[in-house]
Design an enzyme around this catalytic site. Structure first.
Site, PDB file in Angstrom:
ATOM      1  N   ALA A 155     -31.225 -16.043 -16.703  1.00 47.29           N
ATOM      2  CA  ALA A 155     -30.801 -16.990 -17.737  1.00 47.29           C
ATOM      3  C   ALA A 155     -32.015 -17.518 -18.502  1.00 47.29           C
ATOM      4  O   ALA A 155     -32.864 -16.741 -18.915  1.00 47.29           O
ATOM      5  CB  ALA A 155     -29.963 -18.104 -17.131  1.00 47.29           C
ATOM      6  N   CYS A 156     -32.109 -18.824 -18.670  1.00 47.69           N
ATOM      7  CA  CYS A 156     -33.181 -19.400 -19.494  1.00 47.69           C
ATOM      8  C   CYS A 156     -34.560 -19.299 -18.870  1.00 47.69           C
ATOM      9  O   CYS A 156     -35.562 -19.594 -19.529  1.00 47.69           O
ATOM     10  CB  CYS A 156     -32.868 -20.863 -19.819  1.00 47.69           C
ATOM     11  SG  CYS A 156     -31.498 -21.049 -20.981  1.00 47.69           S
ATOM     12  N   SER A 157     -34.645 -18.889 -17.618  1.00 48.85           N
ATOM     13  CA  SER A 157     -35.941 -18.687 -16.974  1.00 48.85           C
ATOM     14  C   SER A 157     -36.360 -17.220 -16.953  1.00 48.85           C
ATOM     15  O   SER A 157     -37.357 -16.874 -16.313  1.00 48.85           O
ATOM     16  CB  SER A 157     -35.917 -19.243 -15.544  1.00 48.85           C
ATOM     17  OG  SER A 157     -35.882 -20.650 -15.552  1.00 48.85           O
ATOM     18  N   SER A 333     -34.365 -18.049 -22.856  1.00 48.57           N
ATOM     19  CA  SER A 333     -35.633 -17.748 -22.189  1.00 48.57           C
ATOM     20  C   SER A 333     -36.823 -17.729 -23.132  1.00 48.57           C
ATOM     21  O   SER A 333     -37.971 -17.837 -22.702  1.00 48.57           O
ATOM     22  CB  SER A 333     -35.534 -16.403 -21.469  1.00 48.57           C
ATOM     23  OG  SER A 333     -35.493 -15.326 -22.391  1.00 48.57           O
TER      24      SER A 333
END
Length: 373
Positions: A155-157, A333
């Site tokens: 996901a966003c990482s 990300s």
């Protein structure tokens, strides 16, 4: 074990922007149409009327003022409320690969490299355009790179998690020059019809080149001092769209098949997790948070970033933690990488910086770097 550096970054910025005013106008027209269609159910108390959005609400809730998108007419069409993309043939370069190649070419130019110098490609993003073949392998071919490539999703990482894989590969010698790309076409999985989140995301692609220090020829080199990753399961950010939906006889347009979150819970829970993660990583490397010249933080919410920074160093200046959220919105990300790409030239030799992302999972990834030249 080899010393590892970041030697180049790239940014692909989509051709279209949607301002908050444009977005609000489209959403409010959609809300009025839906309320008209369901007027009887609303009057009977069987359905809740949709509320209007506003520019003031968006900016107070997030700090976002606009976003870049690959296509805007579909998003702003109250009868549609999602982008219009043209399906490409199998022998054409896919959309995600196209924007990844554009960002990668800028990173290569900055690093003084060519595609042939790459021997590993990581495509790390919050959603992939298809299941297979891997986007990374298509990008590898388009750039004329060697070695191998694979996709990954945290996901966003995703970007910081991919950077650790790249750093480890270079450090131990299984690769010499690794390209990390983050093609985020978030407009395709955002629920533009939900007032609580219709303003959050924007499209973009970033690229980072990670290589052995002794092969770097860039004028702007950052030594990677360490990476640290952590995950903790939470349902507070979730998207249930997937290949099994068809077999479950599920409605692919159901609300849970696009991005959704419990925003207040995320804010309350992620801020302390992210701050503690960064502090522990710095302590492990022998640094105090106040010794860090710049923090390139995940760009999800202005208030969240300010609170993380206050927990770490006691203040929240834009010089210490640059903001790109107002222009780009949340780019999943890619957010912290955009900040690093745009706001590092002014730092001095030996300055310390932290690239950090946090998001669904929950996931947190940090990369501590030092300017070498």
């Amino acid at each position: 074990m080899h010393s590892v550096v970041i030697s180049g970054t790239g940014l692909f910025q989509p051709p279209h922007t949607i301002t908050n005013a444009e977005l609000v106008e489209a959403f409010n027209r959609y809300a009025d149409l839906q309320n008209e269609v369901h007027a009887q159910a609303i009057e009977a108390g069987e359905r809740t009327a949709l509320q209007h959005s506003s520019v003031e609400f968006i900016e107070k809730a997030s700090g976002i003022r606009q976003r870049y998108v690959m296509e805007k007419t579909g998003v702003l069409d109250p009868q549609r409320m999602h982008p219009r993309f043209e399906e490409r043939r199998d022998d054409q370069l896919s959309l995600m690969a196209e924007i990844a190649v554009a960002a990668a070419n800028e990173a290569l130019q900055q690093a003084g490299k060519t595609g042939a110098d790459i021997d590993m490609v990581l495509c790390a993003a919050s959603n992939m355009q298809r299941a297979y073949p891997a986007m990374a392998v298509e990008i590898q071919q388009a750039l004329g790179a060697g070695g191998y490539g694979f996709d990954m999703n945290v996901a966003c990482s995703s970007a910081t998690f991919a950077i650790e894989q790249a750093v480890n590969a270079v450090r131990c010698g299984t690769a010499q020059c690794v390209l990390v790309v983050n093609p985020e076409i978030t407009s395709a999985h955002l629920e533009w019809r939900d007032r609580d989140c219709h303003f959050i995301f924007g499209d973009v692609c970033t690229a980072i080149l990670v290589e052995r220090a002794d092969t770097a020829c860039s004028k702007n080199v950052w030594e990677v001092l360490g990476t640290q990753l952590a995950t903790q399961f939470s349902n507070n950010i979730r998207n249930n769209f997937g290949f099994m939906n068809r077999s479950e006889d599920a409605d692919r347009d159901a609300r849970d098949k696009t991005f959704r979150q419990e925003g207040r819970k995320v804010f309350k829970e992620v801020v302390p997790i992210a701050a503690a993660h960064i502090a522990s990583h710095l302590e492990r490397l022998g640094y105090a948070p106040t010794q860090v010249r710049r923090y390139w933080l995940h760009q999800a919410n202005l208030g969240m970033n300010q609170l993380v920074l206050k927990k770490l160093v006691g203040d929240a200046t834009e010089d210490r933690a640059p903001l790109i959220l107002d222009e780009f919105a949340n780019t999943a990300s890619a957010g912290s990488i955009i900040a690093f790409h745009k706001y590092r030239e002014d730092l001095s030799q030996d300055d310390i910086g932290v690239i950090c992302s946090f998001g669904a999972g929950y996931s947190v990834g940090s990369v501590v770097v030092r300017k070498r030249s």
